[in-house]
Motif scaffolding. Sequence first.
Motif, PDB file in Angstrom:
ATOM      1  N   PRO A   1     -56.070 -19.418 -12.626  1.00 40.97           N
ATOM      2  CA  PRO A   1     -57.508 -19.165 -13.222  1.00 40.97           C
ATOM      3  C   PRO A   1     -58.058 -20.080 -13.958  1.00 40.97           C
ATOM      4  N   TYR A   2     -57.414 -20.881 -14.779  1.00 42.18           N
ATOM      5  CA  TYR A   2     -58.162 -22.012 -15.701  1.00 42.18           C
ATOM      6  C   TYR A   2     -58.626 -23.054 -14.877  1.00 42.18           C
ATOM      7  N   ALA A   3     -58.134 -23.415 -13.518  1.00 39.22           N
ATOM      8  CA  ALA A   3     -58.528 -24.403 -12.644  1.00 39.22           C
ATOM      9  C   ALA A   3     -60.058 -24.289 -12.438  1.00 39.22           C
ATOM     10  N   SER A   4     -60.704 -25.513 -12.437  1.00 36.49           N
ATOM     11  CA  SER A   4     -62.115 -25.710 -11.727  1.00 36.49           C
ATOM     12  C   SER A   4     -62.177 -25.537 -10.362  1.00 36.49           C
ATOM     13  N   GLY A   5     -63.166 -24.668  -9.903  1.00 40.54           N
ATOM     14  CA  GLY A   5     -63.408 -24.664  -8.470  1.00 40.54           C
ATOM     15  C   GLY A   5     -64.671 -24.487  -7.786  1.00 40.54           C
ATOM     16  N   ASN A   6     -64.913 -23.990  -6.748  1.00 38.71           N
ATOM     17  CA  ASN A   6     -66.396 -23.785  -6.378  1.00 38.71           C
ATOM     18  C   ASN A   6     -66.352 -22.724  -5.429  1.00 38.71           C
ATOM     19  N   SER A   7     -67.715 -21.937  -5.072  1.00 34.55           N
ATOM     20  CA  SER A   7     -67.716 -21.012  -4.549  1.00 34.55           C
ATOM     21  C   SER A   7     -69.037 -21.297  -3.393  1.00 34.55           C
ATOM     22  N   MET A   8     -69.075 -20.477  -2.493  1.00 33.22           N
ATOM     23  CA  MET A   8     -69.895 -20.973  -1.285  1.00 33.22           C
ATOM     24  C   MET A   8     -71.421 -21.093  -1.840  1.00 33.22           C
ATOM     25  N   PRO A   9     -71.829 -19.838  -2.528  1.00 29.59           N
ATOM     26  CA  PRO A   9     -73.320 -19.908  -3.000  1.00 29.59           C
ATOM     27  C   PRO A   9     -73.471 -21.127  -3.816  1.00 29.59           C
ATOM     28  N   ALA A  10     -72.632 -21.306  -4.613  1.00 29.41           N
ATOM     29  CA  ALA A  10     -72.585 -22.404  -5.650  1.00 29.41           C
ATOM     30  C   ALA A  10     -72.943 -23.935  -4.998  1.00 29.41           C
ATOM     31  N   VAL A  11     -72.160 -24.135  -3.941  1.00 32.62           N
ATOM     32  CA  VAL A  11     -72.091 -25.078  -3.207  1.00 32.62           C
ATOM     33  C   VAL A  11     -73.542 -25.435  -2.460  1.00 32.62           C
ATOM     34  N   ILE A  12     -73.811 -24.408  -1.874  1.00 34.21           N
ATOM     35  CA  ILE A  12     -75.406 -24.422  -1.382  1.00 34.21           C
ATOM     36  C   ILE A  12     -76.258 -24.597  -2.307  1.00 34.21           C
TER      37      ILE A  12
END
Lengths: 291, 371
Positions: A233-244
């Motif tokens: 959970p401490y890793a950076s990631g991305n989500s679909m709406p954020a990428v858009i």
Amino acid sequence: MQLSELHARSQHADRAFRVLAVVAATTVLVVLALITVTMSKRAWPVLEHMGLDFFTSSRWSAPEGIYGALPFIFGTLFTATIALALAVPVSLGVALFITQVAPPWLKKPMVYLLDLLAVVPSVVFGLWGVLVLSQHFGLGRSFLTAGIILAVMITPIITSLSREVIETTPQTDKEAALALGATRWEMIGASVLPHSKGGLVGAVMLGLGRALGETIAAALVIGSALGQITLDPYASGNSMPAVIANEFGESDGMHKSALIALAVTLFVITIIVNLVATAIVQRSMRRSRGT
Amino acid sequence: MQNLLMNKPCWLIASLAVVGFTGGISAGCKKKPDDGGGSTPGSGTATGGATAPSGGPVTLNASGATFQQAAQEVTIEAFTKANKHIKVNYGAGGSGKGRQDFADQVVDFACSDAPYKEADVGKVKGGEFFYIPNVLGAITVSYNAGVDKLQLSPETIAKIFQREIKTWNDPAIAADNPGAKLPATGIVVARRSDGSGTTENFTKFLEGAAPTAWKLKSGSTVEWPVDTQAGNGNGGVAQIVKSTPGAIGYVDLSDAKASQLKYAAVKNPAGKYVEPTAASVTAAGDGIEVKDNLVFTALNAKGDAAYPITAQSWCMTYAKQADKAKGEAIKAYFKFMLTDAQALLPEIDFAPIPKSLQERALAQVDKIQTP
């Protein structure tokens, strides 16, 4: 049978109301259909170009023309799961507190406060997340930070809907339980929760819907790492709406098509989630009716 | 979809009408630049300035690069002071949005850090158009480490941003900085989370100057390694660099200066380490090859004094204007932008375009036809 009777008796006002209702209902459907058609049409080039890899590849490189949405689908579901895990117990607790435990003088201000929280714009939560959670508490920009922010955002919604559902428990049901010698907790377990189960699931699903689609707050705190699939959970990631939100402005051609395909994917996932929720609600209602 | 993101009156309509009706909305909005505000003879008292071609008030709508937002703002302020009947709105929504808006005829002119791709030129609905270069600016490699003067070669920068070099005292950095005392701290790479012309120019620079070391290619977003920090906008990256010991990131010169960041001298094609300044940016402008349509790249320019990560920006408008008042206003604005406004650029840490290019750009503006 009943319809024809109604029809025979219908008058001008009824006819007008009928037209209005039908127009309203079809408008929603038409808008939904138009969204689906235009978006799918624009998403088609990338689906043709990537095939099923669009959903299974974990590389997203616009310069190389490789678009794999898996990490973003994962990020969306992972953050929403964290959000639900945090928000549901708190929301139900608060709703039960307000309806069953709180003294009347505390009840009203709490309801006001929660409804107020439900309308705070998401960018405010996002900025709070950046400044307080990721910087002050050192959580960084991560799945966890995004999950916490989403939890804070959906708690008021779930609470407020749950409260209204719980309030509809008939007084007689509750009194029956109490009359049989049940404690307050046993009464909640025996009459309040079974009565409101369907509505509570609905409340949670609305919260989940908002968590899945939340854009700005997620974009600010999730870290925008590409290609990250990990349960840390401490890793950076991305989500679909954020990428858009992040990439749409400067995208063109296939890249734009890929972003629109992300939106379609999000749309489909939301629909699936809702269908599953409806099925759960119906099953639990059937079970509580004992058929 | 694009219409939803516009800051124009039709934005409102679009947002009310929901995504599904995009087709209809854009059709409704497309007319805006032509019939909006411009040709309303007799509706205003002629407060004409010296260069006023016609008396009526004129509104020019433009959108495009955030890179030159500050440049447009100072230009608009100075221009409208002298030409009170002309109003110019610049919406800085990004180069890509500027190109899209211009192609859709939603704006009167647009500004972009990159020209159209060959395949997209045909999609510009207003027909032939001109590229007018108007500003140059440096992209700095800003850092937060205990070194006062840092020198970096393109290969080293490429390896740092690909996370192949992870500490400040790496031999490759030491080789670029003979005699300097480098700390043993880890490097934190800051990059953009949003798609950006700055990213595009920075990665193009690396692609050109370190072709073997740089593997991520170039674009408005590239496949950054997972363990890099993402910030929104130049300001977001600057903030990460400022608040994170050991950080390094690419930030445009004006934001780097505003955040009081230290930035590296970068090795140019002539083999010299050059710091980003207004002078070294204009020097880069002197060493460029310009095509007939005024398209060029200022990256990796020739010349000893040229700063290699120099980005350029253009404004674009139609060769044949549909509206007389608007066309005249655009010509006046572009002329001002290429002459008087050039002197305002160094104050906001941008650089004017070189004289030779200025003359060619002015000649292009003269070719704009009005009815």
